[in-house]
Each structure stands twice: as C-alpha cells, then as structure tokens.
Design an enzyme around this catalytic site. Structure first.
Site, short mmCIF file in Angstrom:
data_model
loop_
_atom_site.label_atom_id
_atom_site.label_comp_id
_atom_site.label_asym_id
_atom_site.label_seq_id
_atom_site.Cartn_x
_atom_site.Cartn_y
_atom_site.Cartn_z
N ASP A 38 9.45 67.66 79.14
CA ASP A 38 9.53 66.92 79.96
C ASP A 38 10.80 66.54 80.74
OD1 ASP A 38 7.95 63.82 80.07
OD2 ASP A 38 7.30 64.84 78.11
N ASP A 75 7.99 61.55 82.97
CA ASP A 75 7.57 60.46 82.08
C ASP A 75 7.88 59.37 83.16
OD1 ASP A 75 7.29 59.73 79.49
OD2 ASP A 75 8.22 58.63 79.93
N GLU A 124 3.94 61.72 85.49
CA GLU A 124 2.59 60.78 84.67
C GLU A 124 2.87 59.29 85.80
OE1 GLU A 124 2.82 58.61 80.79
OE2 GLU A 124 3.86 58.27 81.84
N HIS A 172 -0.29 62.74 73.53
CA HIS A 172 0.14 62.50 72.77
C HIS A 172 0.29 60.56 72.76
CE1 HIS A 172 3.59 62.10 76.14
NE2 HIS A 172 4.23 61.05 75.46
N ASP A 173 -0.22 59.67 74.15
CA ASP A 173 -0.54 58.88 73.69
C ASP A 173 -1.68 58.17 73.65
OD1 ASP A 173 2.49 58.02 74.45
OD2 ASP A 173 1.98 58.54 76.88
C1 NOJ Z 1 5.51 57.90 78.17
C2 NOJ Z 1 5.90 58.43 77.21
O1 NOJ Z 1 4.45 59.40 77.68
C3 NOJ Z 1 5.17 57.47 76.25
O2 NOJ Z 1 5.34 58.05 75.33
C4 NOJ Z 1 6.28 56.76 76.09
O3 NOJ Z 1 6.89 55.85 75.26
C5 NOJ Z 1 6.59 55.96 77.78
N1 NOJ Z 1 6.31 56.80 78.40
C6 NOJ Z 1 8.03 55.90 77.65
O4 NOJ Z 1 8.68 56.76 77.56
#
Ligand code: NOJ
Length: 590
Positions: A106, A214, A287, A360-361
């Site tokens: 990541d 990210d 992302e 994970h989000d």
């Molecule tokens: C996206 C990540 O996947 C998430 O978990 C994170 O809180 C935010 N970006 C900030 O880094």
C-alpha cells in the site's frame, strides 16, 4: 498458480491474476498481543496458495501512530513494531516469491501522519524549508485565528470534521482531507514528489512487485492564481456526488481536490521516475473515489503511462444518498449490475478494470449485496463471486470474503474502533440524531465490519490470536471459518478456488469481449464472454425468489451446453434456464 519464479515475467501477467487483500491487523496474530502481524501472515501462506491467488496486497505495515490503522504513516522506510520488522517483511517477500506469488504494498502518499518528521519540521516555523511540503494557510480574512469560521475554506474532511486544523504555534491552518493527524502532502512542491519517488524506488529495489495507491486522485488540488487560491465548496444539494462528506455542515471539497488539474501530469512523472526504467511486470492500482468511466480511461489507457487499473467507487456508492456515506439509500441488484456492466462496456479494449465488492473500507459484500441469513449466505456469497470474477478485469478478494464472512453484530459504538465511525457517531449526536439511528448506519456501513479478525477456526478467538483480539471476532465464526471450508468441495472457499482456476485456465475470462444480457432483469442477470469462438454464459438470480427464468437469447441451446460451474444442485430442466434463490451458473461452448 500462474507464475513460475524461474520464467521471465510476462508484461501483462496481472490481467490473468487474482489479488488477495490482507488487512494485517486482522489477519493472523503470531505473538498473542491481539493484533495481526507479518509472521502471522507467513504462517498462513499455504492457505492462500491453496485458494490459488497470485498476488497479496498488504494494507499498510509502515511505522504509524495507528490513528487510521496504518494509513497515517510516520516512517515510510520501516515496519511498525506491532507488525514485526523489516526483516520479517523481507522474509514474507521471499516466501511469496518462492511460491510464485507477488507482494503489492500500500502506498499512502496523499498524506502522512502528523507524527512524520517531514510534518514535524513543516509545522516548526513558517520559514522552515519543509513548510511548503504541506498545505498551510492563514485564517480567513476578517476572522481571528482559531475561531469557528476562520478556517481558510469551508471544506469538510471525510472523517466528519473540518478539513483544516489550526496550529497555534505558527498561527496557521493545515489541510487534511481525512483525520486531523493525516496532513495532506503538497504535491505542487517538486521536492515532495522526488521524496515520494525515491521511497517507491527503495521498496521496488527491496523486491516488492507493485503498489496500491491510496486516494491517488486527490494529490492535485485546484489552486487559483488570484486569492483566495483555495476556494469554498458547495454545501448540500441533490446534485453532488455521494461521498463521505457531511455537506450540511461543510462545503464539499470534491470539485477542488478530486482529479485536480495536475493529477495526470504527476502520475506520468511518477511512471517515468519509478517504473519506466524497470523491467515490465510491476502492478499499479490507484484508489480513485468519485471516478467516472471517462476518467477511468484516462488513468488506465496504457498509451498514457499512468496506472494499470483503478478502484472506482461507483458501485460501492450506490447505497449512499445525497447526505453522504451515512445517508443510507438501499440499492438493488439491478443497480449493481447496471453499474458493473457500464464499466465493462466503457473500459472496453482500452482501459482495464479492477473487480471488487469489498475491502477494508466497505461493509462485507455478502451482507450488503447478498443475503447473510443462514439459509442464503453461502449461496449468495458464491453467486456474487461468480458474477464478479468472470467479468473482464483483475479480481480482488478481501480477506474472509472467500469464506462468506458477514457484517458484525455491533451492539453499540463501544464495540467499534474505527476513527471514521467514532467521528461520524459523535457528529450525528451533536446534530441531535438519535443514537440508535446513528448506530444503524454504522452497523450497515461501518468499516469495522470488514475488520473483525479473520475466522480461521471455531475456537474461542477464531484461531486468530491466543490473546485478546483488538476487535471482537464475529460470533458466527463457530460455523463460518476456514477450517470448516478448505476441504469441503461445496464451500464458499472451494467456489472461489474454482473461479480462480477458471480465470487461470480460460483465456476467454481474461481477454474475451463482454456482452450484457437480460438488460431489464430485476433479479436475474446475465452476460456473455467471447473469444475466438469460445463462449461463456454467466447467469445469476441475485434474489431469494424461487424459480426465476433466465430468458437469454438461445436459451435452449445454452441449457443443454456444458455447465462448468454452479452453486446449486444439477438443474432438472435441460431446455430452459430456471434459477433457484441466489443460484448462479456458468455455461461454456465452443
Ligand atoms: C483510503 C483507505 O483505504 C482508508 O482506509 C483510509 O482511511 C483513507 N484512504 C485515508 O488514508
């Protein structure tokens, strides 16, 4: 496995690969402190190999105060002691490579932790050489520093606060689109970009095989020539993109920070500085929240040399209303398939899709898009996986989804740990919202649903730890766990294995064209993949309704064709395709 370590890496190997995301905190704890770690991941590589995945994407393991579980990095060159050591990571890379698998790290470079030495220097004085590495601004003209409304713009952060925090030491505000301990790096400054590229090169030299980047589409902001150079965002309004920002209290920074004017220039520069001079075969996935198909094409067209693929958010934003992420707006399976199909058609032969339903989000996909009741859980988990994995693109499996892990029964906010949920809850109560209603949204969408420990077996803490887990294991682990599934040919795990194998064996899954069928279907969906006379038909009933017919063109011939994969007993009818609750079938011909 597709990769043989002794063979040269084919340029586009990632097109036939399947990626598995490990959220290290919740995967496997080797030392009994209740938190997963790298030696724990190493203990479970046989499991990943049996599943058949090609790549492990590791969520951040860098040094971090862990305000956002590692997405707040204080040292890009070291591993946090919670997770182990750099030597452990080197061992993990070596283990994976030995098995013909790859490691994708990541990369969190839109922001750092406020504990990062770069930020510590930056905040120390207005004339520090690193002051401009972050976004510092004076209070809004006519306002006293620190008073409400004195923030340089009205932007909200994704974590329910203002996007600006006042620093009394120098009397200015710094920008953070996430938590206040995640200050935004200023990519306008070439020194910042060079520091990021050298760090990426350092990791690639160490043997990692690529990066998941990210929120990489936030790195360029709209900066106006005339003051104020950063401008207010619009509040509320039905026409805004659904997203995490509370636009009742704040202005939406989206149009000022998403896909900013220099984002493509920065990504192309990154490509030149980091990837262009290396042998082909490194994986890059960005992302990119709030990305349209048109933007997706710009990011992933190989001729532009930016990224191989992006995580677009359209299908995971379907159930957000105009009030943002916590404004629940139920979506149908039709909405989901419409969205996925539109991306298939739009990316066509030029771009490349990442295929995902969870990470994970996001809440667990079986609870969100399937049916996690005991009656339908397994079958709906398999149906969703079937529909997703046989699309054109690179599938990503989030840990535990291959077991059908479901959302957690959080009783109240104290059962959760996530900064996003805690901030959202606090903000909801401050707005006068009823705690039960606030909790209902968190139970449905909260990120900790995906972060409960991996369910290895039926023992007390699901085989995840011998200590006390940092987040309670889901009580359903007594029936839903890896030990019960790995050797069961009918398990969700085995179904995922078959899907992965099919991708590895069938070029039509990787390279075939995509044609949507049953465009008007409310519950029954279908598509066709075609390559050189080979055809795959994928049909699924994404509902718990009985006996729905998939009236695809040429159905009688299809119904009599080879059934390569299904999640239900052998069909009785051979001249029509009639699907039971959450039944999915894959037919092959040619
Ligand atoms: C996206 C990540 O996947 C998430 O978990 C994170 O809180 C935010 N970006 C900030 O880094």
């Amino acid at each position: 496995m597709t990769a043989d370590p002794s063979e040269p890496v084919p340029r586009d190997w990632w097109k036939s690969a399947v990626v598995y995301q490990v959220y290290p905190r919740s995967f496997m704890d080797s030392d009994g402190d209740g938190i997963g770690d790298i030696p724990g991941i190493r203990q479970r590589l046989d499991y990943l190999q049996r599943l058949g995945v090609d790549v492990l994407w590791l969520s951040p393991v860098y040094k971090s105060p862990m305000d956002d579980n590692g997405y707040d990095i204080s040292d890009y060159y070291d591993v946090d002691p919670l997770f182990g050591t750099l030597a452990d990571l080197d061992d993990l890379i070596a283990d994976l490579h030995e098995r013909g698998m790859k490691l994708v790290m990541d990369l969190v470079v839109n922001h750092t932790s406020s504990a990062h030495p770069w930020f510590q220097e930056s905040r120390s004085s207005k004339d520090n050489p690193k002051r401009d590495w972050y976004w510092w601004r004076p209070p809004r003209p006519g306002h006293s520093p620190g008073e409400p409304g004195a923030e340089p713009t009205n932007w909200g952060s994704a974590f329910s606060e203002s996007a600006w925090t006042f620093d009394p030491d120098t009397g200015e505000y710094y920008l953070h689109l996430f938590a206040s301990s995640q200050p935004e790096l200023n990519w306008e400054n070439p020194e910042v970009r060079q520091a990021v590229y050298s760090m990426m090169n350092w990791w690639l030299d160490r043997g990692v095989d690529g990066f998941r980047m990210d929120v990489i589409n936030l790195i360029s902001k709209v900066v106006h020539d005339e003051p104020p150079d950063l401008r207010d965002g619009i509040r509320g309004g039905p026409d805004r993109q659904p997203g995490p920002i509370d636009t009742v209290r704040f202005g939406d920074p989206g149009p000022h920070v998403l896909h900013g004017p220099r984002v493509h220039e920065f990504l192309q520069e990154m490509h030149r500085e980091v990837f262009a001079h290396r042998p082909p075969g490194l994986l890059t996935v960005g992302e990119t929240p709030a990305t349209t198909v048109e933007q997706g094409l710009l990011y992933t067209d190989p001729a532009r040399a930016e990224l191989q693929m992006v995580f677009q958010f359209e299908h995971v934003d379907l159930d957000s209303g105009p009030g943002g992420k916590w404004d629940l707006a139920p979506a149908t399976s039709r909405d989901l398939i419409d969205s996925l199909a539109q991306w298939q058609e739009g990316m066509g032969e030029i771009g490349w899709n990442s295929l995902y339903l969870g990470n994970h989000d996001q809440p667990r996909c079986v609870s969100r898009f399937g049916d996690d009741s005991p009656e339908h859980r397994d079958r709906s988990a398999k149906a969703l996986a079937t529909v997703l994995h046989l699309l054109r693109g690179t599938p990503y499996i989030y840990q535990g989804d291959e077991l059908g892990m479901a959302n957690a029964p959080f009783r109240d906010i104290n059962d959760t740990r996530d900064i996003e949920s805690h901030n959202a809850y606090r903000a909801a109560l401050a707005r006068g919202q009823d705690p039960d209603a606030a909790m209902e949204a968190i139970r449905y969408k909260g990120r900790d649903n995906a972060r409960t420990p991996m369910q290895w077996d039926a023992s007390e803490h699901a085989g995840f730890t011998t200590g006390s887990p940092w987040l309670e294991v889901n009580p359903d682990h007594v029936t839903v766990n890896a030990a019960a599934q790995v050797n069961d040919p009918d398990s969700v795990f085995s179904h995922y294995r078959k899907l992965i194998k099919l991708r590895h064996q069938e070029p039509v899954v990787v390279h075939g064209t995509f044609t949507r069928l049953l465009r008007d279907g409310e519950d029954v969906h279908g598509y066709l993949r075609r390559l050189d006379g080979r055809e795959l038909l994928v049909v699924a009933n994404l509902s718990s309704k009985e006996g729905l017919e998939a009236a695809v063109p040429d159905a009688p011939t299809w119904a009599a064709s080879e059934l390569v994969l299904s999640n239900a007993p052998e069909p009785a009818e051979r001249d029509r395709i009639v699907l039971g609750p959450w039944e999915a079938r894959v037919y092959r011909r040619g």
